[in-house]
Enzyme design. Structure first.
Site, PDB file in Angstrom:
ATOM      1  N   PRO A   1      -7.890  70.662  -6.328  1.00 35.91           N
ATOM      2  CA  PRO A   1      -7.538  71.491  -7.475  1.00 35.91           C
ATOM      3  C   PRO A   1      -7.175  70.710  -8.744  1.00 35.91           C
ATOM      4  O   PRO A   1      -7.051  71.313  -9.805  1.00 35.91           O
ATOM      5  CB  PRO A   1      -6.300  72.234  -6.974  1.00 35.91           C
ATOM      6  CG  PRO A   1      -5.633  71.247  -6.060  1.00 35.91           C
ATOM      7  CD  PRO A   1      -6.739  70.458  -5.426  1.00 35.91           C
ATOM      8  N   SER A   2      -6.985  69.395  -8.631  1.00 39.30           N
ATOM      9  CA  SER A   2      -6.424  68.669  -9.787  1.00 39.30           C
ATOM     10  C   SER A   2      -7.483  68.390 -10.841  1.00 39.30           C
ATOM     11  O   SER A   2      -8.681  68.482 -10.593  1.00 39.30           O
ATOM     12  CB  SER A   2      -5.805  67.351  -9.317  1.00 39.30           C
ATOM     13  OG  SER A   2      -6.826  66.458  -8.932  1.00 39.30           O
ATOM     14  N   CYS A   3      -7.011  67.997 -12.018  1.00 36.51           N
ATOM     15  CA  CYS A   3      -7.918  67.696 -13.131  1.00 36.51           C
ATOM     16  C   CYS A   3      -8.343  66.240 -13.116  1.00 36.51           C
ATOM     17  O   CYS A   3      -8.454  65.609 -14.162  1.00 36.51           O
ATOM     18  CB  CYS A   3      -7.251  68.019 -14.456  1.00 36.51           C
ATOM     19  SG  CYS A   3      -7.097  69.772 -14.701  1.00 36.51           S
ATOM     20  N   ASP A   4      -8.504  65.680 -11.945  1.00 32.76           N
ATOM     21  CA  ASP A   4      -8.996  64.316 -11.837  1.00 32.76           C
ATOM     22  C   ASP A   4     -10.356  64.388 -11.159  1.00 32.76           C
ATOM     23  O   ASP A   4     -10.483  64.978 -10.082  1.00 32.76           O
ATOM     24  CB  ASP A   4      -8.025  63.467 -11.000  1.00 32.76           C
ATOM     25  CG  ASP A   4      -8.361  61.991 -11.096  1.00 32.76           C
ATOM     26  OD1 ASP A   4      -9.560  61.649 -10.931  1.00 32.76           O
ATOM     27  OD2 ASP A   4      -7.457  61.184 -11.340  1.00 32.76           O
TER      28      ASP A   4
ATOM     29  N   ASN B   1      -0.320  66.259 -11.719  1.00 32.90           N
ATOM     30  CA  ASN B   1      -0.897  67.445 -12.350  1.00 32.90           C
ATOM     31  C   ASN B   1      -0.031  68.697 -12.116  1.00 32.90           C
ATOM     32  O   ASN B   1      -0.489  69.816 -12.281  1.00 32.90           O
ATOM     33  CB  ASN B   1      -2.295  67.718 -11.762  1.00 32.90           C
ATOM     34  CG  ASN B   1      -3.383  67.713 -12.822  1.00 32.90           C
ATOM     35  OD1 ASN B   1      -4.485  68.146 -12.565  1.00 32.90           O
ATOM     36  ND2 ASN B   1      -3.089  67.240 -14.011  1.00 32.90           N
TER      37      ASN B   1
END
Ligand SMILES: *Cc1c(COP(=O)(O)O)cnc(C)c1O
Length: 376
Positions: free
Chosen positions: A322-325, A366
């Protein structure tokens, strides 16, 4: 997956991904190791899952503990194990941490070079040391690098120095690689170990112990041999290389003791496609590399994933966190088949996640909370 875990999840308040560990499974695993290697002491590799209840159970069963830091030593002592049941098995230690461990009563230390022996001789006089040797990690799904251990010829020098500095040159250790699917892997390492035993015996130094390390697998997608098979292969190798002078042995299972005891429940956040024509769907979960599934790094560990739609037609999917990485993608090189009927909001169960999940979870990258854990 056990009925107790399913029952627990049925009654759980929905508050994000969580790991549930069934202590009955950990107990069964411990007893299986004790039975498969009856003359070998078990030192649980605490880093796999240091949950207090897991430690309490293992203390009660008579386990010893392989620790990597003062923090882990303190956790184990707090759970009621005496320091004589603790090995400080990290080969990379600050001198003041060695001193602290000694103060806490720990007398067993790992080394892989002369500089580490000198530190121990200075602040933990008279302690027992074992030297880690490098060995082949072929057959392991999570192979270890050359970070720990030295060549066997160097181990002779390292232990000679330990002896000269008043330490007890106690033995050798090795690790055949984590998730080692070949029970014969211990053979070569034991061959090298027996040669070091002989070399040192000729110099008047009698080693006593071989630490057989971890590496015992958990079942993920592929079948793995039973612990009993590992026990037999190891005993055969010990006989072959040490004859009737088999040394004291210890094992340090981590994954093999707790891996199959845990299940993560996660949720599908989004299912999408990158273009009209492209077949592969992207399935985004609320768990990824940073909140528990770090061992999907390089797609090395492939967890079994169960969904409410198992049995329906499947389609290969990319699974991501789910993270923005953008590295937070679990399976892409080898897409993972999931039911076409899977929906946004579906709950999925990720099996075999009792080891190396909570401790590999970031503090809140995040804004995603660290992986919650329940031990039942
Ligand atoms: C991590 C570790 C283990 C446990 O390895 P598994 O493959 O999980 O059994 C054992 N010994 C040492 C020294 C370790 O660092």
């Amino acid at each position: 997956m056990t009925d107790r875990i399913l029952e627990f999840l049925r009654n759980r308040r929905d508050d994000g991904p969580c790991l549930v560990v069934d202590l009955d499974v950990v107990r069964d695993n411990y007893l299986a190791f004790a039975k498969a290697l009856p003359d070998t002491r078990v030192y649980y590799a605490v880093k796999a899952n240091p949950d207090r209840q897991v430690l309490d159970l293992l203390v009660g069963l008579g386990s010893s503990f392989d620790t990597a830091s003062v923090g882990e030593i303190e956790q184990v002592l707090a759970a009621g194990a005496g320091p004589e049941r603790v090995s400080y098995g990290n080969t990379i230690k600050k001198e003041r941490d060695i001193a602290r461990a000694y103060e806490l009563g720990v007398r067993l230390f790992a080394v892989d070079c002369e500089a580490e022996v000198e530190k121990i001789a200075r602040v933990a006089p008279g302690s027992r040391v074992f030297c880690r040797i490098l060995c082949s990690n072929n057959g392991a799904e999570w192979p270890l690098s050359r970070k720990f251990g030295c060549e066997p010829a160097m181990a002779v020098k390292v232990l000679e120095l330990a002896h000269r500095l008043g330490l007890v040159a106690y033995g050798l250790s090795f690790h055949v690689g984590s998730q080692q699917r070949n029970p014969k892997s211990w053979d070569n390492a034991l061959k090298a170990a027996s040669a070091v035993f002989r070399d040192l015996a000729e110099r008047g130094i009698g080693l006593q112990m071989v630490n057989l390390g971890g590496g015992f697998p958990a079942k993920y997608l592929k079948d793995v041999p039973a612990v009993k098979t590992y026990g037999q292969a190891i005993f055969r190798a010990l006989r072959k290389h040490f004859g009737n002078r088999i040394p004291e042995t210890i094992i340090e299972p981590g994954r093999g003791l707790v891996g199959n005891a845990g299940v993560i429940e996660a949720e599908v956040v989004l299912i999408s496609q990158k273009s009209e024509g492209e077949k592969v769907r992207w399935v985004y979960l609320d768990i990824g590399k940073f909140n528990g599934l770090a061992e999907t790094m390089d797609e090395m560990i492939r967890y079994p994933i169960r969904t409410p739609f198992d049995g329906d037609p499947m389609e290969p999917c990319v699974i991501a966190g789910p993270s923005c990485d953008s590295v937070d993608v679990l399976y892409e090189k080898e897409p993972y088949p999931l039911p076409i009927s899977l929906e946004i909001g579906s709950k999925v169960l990720i099996e075999g996640t009792g080891a190396y999940t909570t401790t590999y979870s970031s503090v809140g990258f995040n804004g995603f909370a660290p992986l919650k854990s329940y031990v039942i």
